[in-house]
Design an enzyme around this catalytic site. Structure first.
Site, PDB file in Angstrom:
ATOM      1  N   SER A 130     -77.412  52.134 -20.926  1.00 57.21           N
ATOM      2  CA  SER A 130     -76.723  53.066 -19.987  1.00 57.21           C
ATOM      3  C   SER A 130     -77.553  53.785 -19.098  1.00 57.21           C
ATOM      4  O   SER A 130     -78.764  54.217 -20.040  1.00 57.21           O
ATOM      5  CB  SER A 130     -75.725  53.666 -20.608  1.00 57.21           C
ATOM      6  OG  SER A 130     -75.292  54.841 -19.786  1.00 57.21           O
ATOM      7  N   TYR A 143     -72.390  59.241 -27.518  1.00 56.86           N
ATOM      8  CA  TYR A 143     -72.552  57.968 -26.913  1.00 56.86           C
ATOM      9  C   TYR A 143     -73.968  57.889 -26.516  1.00 56.86           C
ATOM     10  O   TYR A 143     -74.575  56.643 -26.768  1.00 56.86           O
ATOM     11  CB  TYR A 143     -71.608  57.885 -25.489  1.00 56.86           C
ATOM     12  CG  TYR A 143     -71.941  56.857 -24.493  1.00 56.86           C
ATOM     13  CD1 TYR A 143     -71.576  55.662 -25.037  1.00 56.86           C
ATOM     14  CD2 TYR A 143     -72.628  56.814 -23.314  1.00 56.86           C
ATOM     15  CE1 TYR A 143     -71.788  54.252 -24.192  1.00 56.86           C
ATOM     16  CE2 TYR A 143     -72.731  55.857 -22.638  1.00 56.86           C
ATOM     17  CZ  TYR A 143     -72.257  54.453 -22.843  1.00 56.86           C
ATOM     18  OH  TYR A 143     -72.636  53.357 -22.261  1.00 56.86           O
TER      19      TYR A 143
END
Ligand SMILES: NC(=O)c1ccc[n+]([C@@H]2O[C@H](COP(=O)([O-])OP(=O)(O)OC[C@H]3O[C@@H](n4cnc5c(N)ncnc54)[C@H](OP(=O)(O)O)[C@@H]3O)[C@@H](O)[C@H]2O)c1
Length: 267
Positions: A130, A143
């Site tokens: 990501s 995350y």
């Protein structure tokens, strides 16, 4: 090629499976919700029930592919979710689960595939990270921790397996339309809607950046397919011009200036 895609019941994974099937590959689609992969089955995929935190299901899934096909050419580690919430608020049990799903489960599945790739001196491992694996933002710290781990691990793995003809490719999407945002928003609400970070949650959840319509995952599917076709794939691919700009600014700006800029963009 024989391809295993995790997180295939939704979003990017589902889109990618359909694309790979349309290009003639043999595709194994893995996720917990097999009922959500009927469309993929109808399109020609073999579906596997695999919770990425369950060792028996991981080992069993790989054994099934080897029994059927005698090889795994490509592993796409895509399954993940966003454990949103302020760092202080998220219970350690939820933190452990985030690391189990986004990093440890992925690493375990990779371990199970590597001997088969090494035996044939061919393989491609695609790790879906990501932009949050390169820059960390407020409320998605856990995350980011899981994706930073995946990024560092991928660098080491790339060097180790190169002599065996195996490529390791990291994909860094920005925000895209899938089930991801709703799950992340629910987690932020669950742990941080009240208390010391409530204002931050409200500011981010009501911001135009958070509410904007997101692009479908097709551009990231394109990126993965391009990386798989490349003779000499790059170590990392990121999404679009805005992703490139964020990574460039992260590289050139002092950290606190970058923090302020990101918080402005998020509000
Ligand atoms: N959407 C975004 O804005 C965005 C941005 C940057 C990066 N990414 C990354 O892109 C990838 C795909 O996400 P997405 O946007 O397509 O999200 P999504 O629509 O929520 O899909 C996530 C997939 O992961 C699977 N999954 C979750 N927990 C699992 C577990 N314990 N075991 C096995 N599978 C599990 C889910 O399947 P089941 O629930 O059926 O198991 C689902 O198929 C992820 O790696 C994510 O971090 C997404």
């Amino acid at each position: 090629m024989v391809v295993l895609v995790t997180g295939a019941s939704s979003g990017l994974g589902k889109d990618l499976v359909l694309r790979l099937l349309s290009e003639g590959h043999i595709v194994y689609a893995a996720a917990r919700r097999v009922g959500r992969m009927r469309e993929l089955e109808a399109a020609g995929a073999v579906t596997l029930k695999m919770d990425i935190t369950n060792d028996l299901e991981i080992v069993g899934g790989v054994e099934q592919i080897i029994r059927d096909q005698r090889r795994i050419d490509v592993l796409v580690n895509n399954a993940a979710y966003g454990q949103w919430g302020a760092i202080e608020d998220v219970p350690m049990q939820a933190v452990r689960r985030q690391m189990e799903v986004n990093f440890i489960g992925t690493a375990r599945l990779t371990q199970c595939c590597l001997p088969h790739m090494r035996a044939r001196k061919f393989g491609k491992i695609v790790n879906v990270s990501s932009l949050g694996g390169r820059c960390a933002f407020a409320l998605s710290g856990w995350y980011s921790a899981s994706k930073f781990a995946l990024e560092g691990y991928s660098d080491a793995l790339r060097i180790e397996v190169r002599p065996f003809g195996i490529d390791v490719i990291v994909i860094e999407p920005g925000a895209m339309d899938s089930e991801f945002r709703a799950i992340a928003a629910e987690e932020a609400r669950r742990y941080s809607a009240d208390g010391a970070y409530a204002n931050l949650v409200t500011a981010i959840r009501t911001s135009s950046a958070w509410r904007r319509k997101l692009p479908p995952p097709g551009a990231i599917t394109d990126l993965i397919v391009k990386a798989l076709k490349a003779k000499r794939p790059r170590a990392r691919y990121h999404s679009g011009a805005s992703g490139g700009l964020i990574l460039f600014l992260k590289h050139v700006l002092p950290d606190r200036t970058f923090d302020r800029l990101i918080m402005k963009l998020m509000r």
